[in-house]
Scaffold this motif. Structure first.
Motif, PDB file in Angstrom:
ATOM      1  N   LEU A   1       0.829  -1.206   0.000  1.00 23.00           N
ATOM      2  CA  LEU A   1       0.000   0.000   0.000  1.00 23.00           C
ATOM      3  C   LEU A   1       0.864   1.257   0.000  1.00 23.00           C
ATOM      4  N   PHE A   2       2.044   1.161   0.601  1.00 23.86           N
ATOM      5  CA  PHE A   2       2.961   2.307   0.581  1.00 23.86           C
ATOM      6  C   PHE A   2       3.458   2.561  -0.840  1.00 23.86           C
ATOM      7  N   LEU A   3       3.698   1.471  -1.596  1.00 21.23           N
ATOM      8  CA  LEU A   3       4.076   1.638  -2.990  1.00 21.23           C
ATOM      9  C   LEU A   3       2.944   2.287  -3.779  1.00 21.23           C
ATOM     10  N   GLY A   4       1.712   1.886  -3.496  1.00 19.16           N
ATOM     11  CA  GLY A   4       0.567   2.513  -4.152  1.00 19.16           C
ATOM     12  C   GLY A   4       0.480   3.989  -3.833  1.00 19.16           C
ATOM     13  N   PHE A   5       0.769   4.329  -2.585  1.00 22.60           N
ATOM     14  CA  PHE A   5       0.773   5.733  -2.164  1.00 22.60           C
ATOM     15  C   PHE A   5       1.822   6.524  -2.942  1.00 22.60           C
ATOM     16  N   LEU A   6       3.010   5.925  -3.115  1.00 22.62           N
ATOM     17  CA  LEU A   6       4.061   6.594  -3.884  1.00 22.62           C
ATOM     18  C   LEU A   6       3.666   6.755  -5.344  1.00 22.62           C
ATOM     19  N   LYS A   7       2.821   5.854  -5.842  1.00 15.10           N
ATOM     20  CA  LYS A   7       2.356   5.932  -7.224  1.00 15.10           C
ATOM     21  C   LYS A   7       1.198   6.909  -7.404  1.00 15.10           C
ATOM     22  N   GLY A   8       0.661   7.449  -6.295  1.00  6.84           N
ATOM     23  CA  GLY A   8      -0.388   8.451  -6.411  1.00  6.84           C
ATOM     24  C   GLY A   8      -1.727   8.077  -5.817  1.00  6.84           C
ATOM     25  N   VAL A   9      -1.849   6.895  -5.201  1.00  4.91           N
ATOM     26  CA  VAL A   9      -3.098   6.521  -4.549  1.00  4.91           C
ATOM     27  C   VAL A   9      -3.265   7.362  -3.284  1.00  4.91           C
ATOM     28  N   SER A  10      -4.439   7.936  -3.070  1.00  3.77           N
ATOM     29  CA  SER A  10      -4.682   8.806  -1.912  1.00  3.77           C
ATOM     30  C   SER A  10      -4.444   8.050  -0.605  1.00  3.77           C
ATOM     31  N   PHE A  11      -3.971   8.783   0.407  1.00  5.14           N
ATOM     32  CA  PHE A  11      -3.592   8.165   1.678  1.00  5.14           C
ATOM     33  C   PHE A  11      -4.759   7.394   2.291  1.00  5.14           C
ATOM     34  N   PHE A  12      -5.950   7.976   2.268  1.00  2.00           N
ATOM     35  CA  PHE A  12      -7.093   7.335   2.930  1.00  2.00           C
ATOM     36  C   PHE A  12      -7.989   6.552   1.963  1.00  2.00           C
ATOM     37  N   TRP A  13      -7.492   6.278   0.740  1.00  2.00           N
ATOM     38  CA  TRP A  13      -8.305   5.520  -0.216  1.00  2.00           C
ATOM     39  C   TRP A  13      -8.597   4.124   0.316  1.00  2.00           C
ATOM     40  N   THR A  14      -7.567   3.440   0.816  1.00  7.57           N
ATOM     41  CA  THR A  14      -7.794   2.087   1.325  1.00  7.57           C
ATOM     42  C   THR A  14      -8.601   2.115   2.619  1.00  7.57           C
ATOM     43  N   THR A  15      -8.465   3.181   3.418  1.00  6.95           N
ATOM     44  CA  THR A  15      -9.293   3.294   4.624  1.00  6.95           C
ATOM     45  C   THR A  15     -10.765   3.283   4.244  1.00  6.95           C
ATOM     46  N   GLN A  16     -11.085   4.014   3.211  1.00 12.02           N
ATOM     47  CA  GLN A  16     -12.473   4.103   2.777  1.00 12.02           C
ATOM     48  C   GLN A  16     -12.974   2.802   2.150  1.00 12.02           C
TER      49      GLN A  16
END
Length: 479
Positions: free
Chosen positions: A202-217
């Motif tokens: 998920l940290f790699l996804g964050f570095l690629k531009g996925v919003s921080f709270f996308w997976t939270t939601q």
């Protein structure tokens, strides 16, 4: 030096980096990088044999030759790494072979070992003292707390913080292995699905531009369902075993209120979280090359700061407190040596996967879409199954790129990104090597006298319990 084995690995890799740096003028950066990117199209399945041998060694030697394994697991790990590297160098040249090792070492293995070393050292300086008795309600509560903490301090941080208090609470129990297994399921894996800090994919996804709270939601409901099932099942299993043991009580002792010793290490743990998050959010665009491998300033600074926090923990924590935690370096030594072999021997498997439709696994990669339409169920299962045996972070990245690689578009294709994220995080629990803290928990438990399941024995637990749960998730969320 034997008391600090993890530092040996760091020094070896630093020496390798220095050697590579001195030979930098001997090859072309562009051509080496392009060759490494395209090598997966030239490799067939035979190149995965060393990685398979490494997995079988982890599974078989502790059962059939435990004495040999305990004395020589580092040599076995080095053997399988060389079993891949030596023929590869013979066929494709030492420059490309060295580039692959330096790339894997500096960008993946060294940061991995440094983060584990830091968390292992700091959490080993936190002691939860007081009366904590491993009854079913108490054990379930610890698993619940760890599941809740995992997304906010990382699965590794939460696992390292709570595993020792859990072992001590159950020291009087006859049946303990099931508690460690469910701990790996929930705290070391599943609980880390809500934020980029929870788990490396998920940290790699964050570095690629996925919003921080996308997976939270989007992963909150799957997490609630999965954790509710597993916590409920654990409570029933532990209750049954507790009754079979005759509801044992620890030796009579004066009840002491729970309190935390070594609280300064909790501040250091917060600093670890800040360092890792800052390295993902701060992008100065400054770096340098080591044998054509680009090292970004923020990542180098992060690792230096993490080593500084490790040293600070060693400085401020008394030997008596670490002794209370039964703190030893052997688990860190085992993880560092074994994962060195895993990281090197799995280079060709990851390269073949990255080749996508042009690689030896083209038929497997092609399963994730039908007539150009994403099959979210297959994204979930394939990402998860491969994450169970390979490092779940690069596996996540492979399928992220197969799905298009554009974070803004994938966040709109909700179910596809959900499937990739959930598969990588949840199914890391399927084997001891699916996620970094799994093997660490096993090593700490065994060093504390808990008889853990073998590699295949653990997978009997995970396949029997988790597979039906994952099937239910696929039916509800990834149809």
């Amino acid at each position: 030096m034997r008391k600090h084995p993890a530092w040996i690995c760091v020094l070896i890799m630093a020496s390798l980096a220095f050697l590579a740096h001195t030979t930098e003028a001997w090859a072309s950066a562009g051509s080496l990088h392009e060759q490494a990117e395209g090598i997966g199209r030239l490799l067939d399945g035979v190149w995965a044999v060393p990685f398979a041998g490494m997995l079988l060694s982890i599974a078989v030697f502790p059962l059939l030759a435990p004495g040999f394994w305990s004395q020589h697991f580092g040599k076995v790990s080095a053997f399988w790494a060389l079993a891949y590297l030596a023929p590869f160098v013979a066929l494709h040249g030492w420059e490309l072979g060295l580039y692959q090792v330096v790339h894997t070492a500096l960008l993946e293995y060294v940061p991995f070992v440094i983060l584990l070393l830091t968390l292992f050292t700091i959490t080993g300086g936190v002691h939860l003292s007081g009366t904590l008795v491993g009854r079913p309600v108490v054990n379930t509560a610890i698993l619940l707390v760890g599941t809740l903490l995992a997304s906010w301090m990382g699965t590794t941080g939460a696992a390292m913080l709570l595993i020792r208090p859990l072992i001590r609470a159950n020291s009087h129990r006859r049946y303990k292995a099931h508690t460690m297994v469910f701990f790996i399921f929930l705290v070391a894996n599943i609980g880390g699905c809500l934020t980029p800090f929870g788990d490396p994919p998920l940290f790699l996804g964050f570095l690629k531009g996925v919003s921080f709270f996308w997976t939270t939601q989007h992963l909150l409901l799957p997490l609630l369902l999965l954790s509710s099932i597993l916590l409920g099942l654990y409570f029933l299993v532990d209750t049954a075993l507790f009754k079979r043991e005759g509801k044992p009580q620890p030796p009579a002792a004066k009840k002491v209120r729970l309190c935390v010793e070594g609280g300064a290490n909790l501040l250091l743990l917060g600093a670890v979280v800040a360092c890792v998050l800052a390295s993902g959010m701060w992008q100065p665009g400054i770096g340098f090359d080591v044998f054509h491998v680009r090292l970004e300033l923020q990542n180098v600074l992060r690792d230096v700061l993490l080593l500084g926090l490790t040293a600070a923990s060693l400085k401020i924590t008394t030997k008596e407190l670490r002794h209370k935690n039964s703190f030893e370096w052997e688990p860190m030594q085992e993880v560092a040596k074994i994962f060195a072999g895993i990281f090197v021997s799995m280079i060709p498997a990851i390269a073949i996967l990255r080749a996508g439709s042009e690689g030896a696994l083209a038929s497997v990669v092609g399963l994730v879409s039908k007539d150009g339409v994403a099959d979210t169920a297959m994204y979930f299962w394939l990402t998860g199954i491969l994450s169970s045996l390979l490092d779940n972070a690069p596996t996540y990245l492979v399928f992220f790129n197969i799905a298009g690689g554009n974070a803004q578009e994938l966040m709109q294709q909700v179910h596809t990104l959900m499937a990739i994220s959930a598969g990588a995080v949840f199914m890391g629990a399927n084997s001891y090597i699916g996620n970094a803290p799994n093997f660490m928990v096993r090593s700490i438990a065994e060093s504390s006298g808990v008889k853990m399941p073998s590699f295949f024995g653990y997978m009997v637990w995970s396949l029997g319990i988790l597979t039906p749960c994952f099937a239910l998730l696929a039916l509800l969320f990834f149809r």
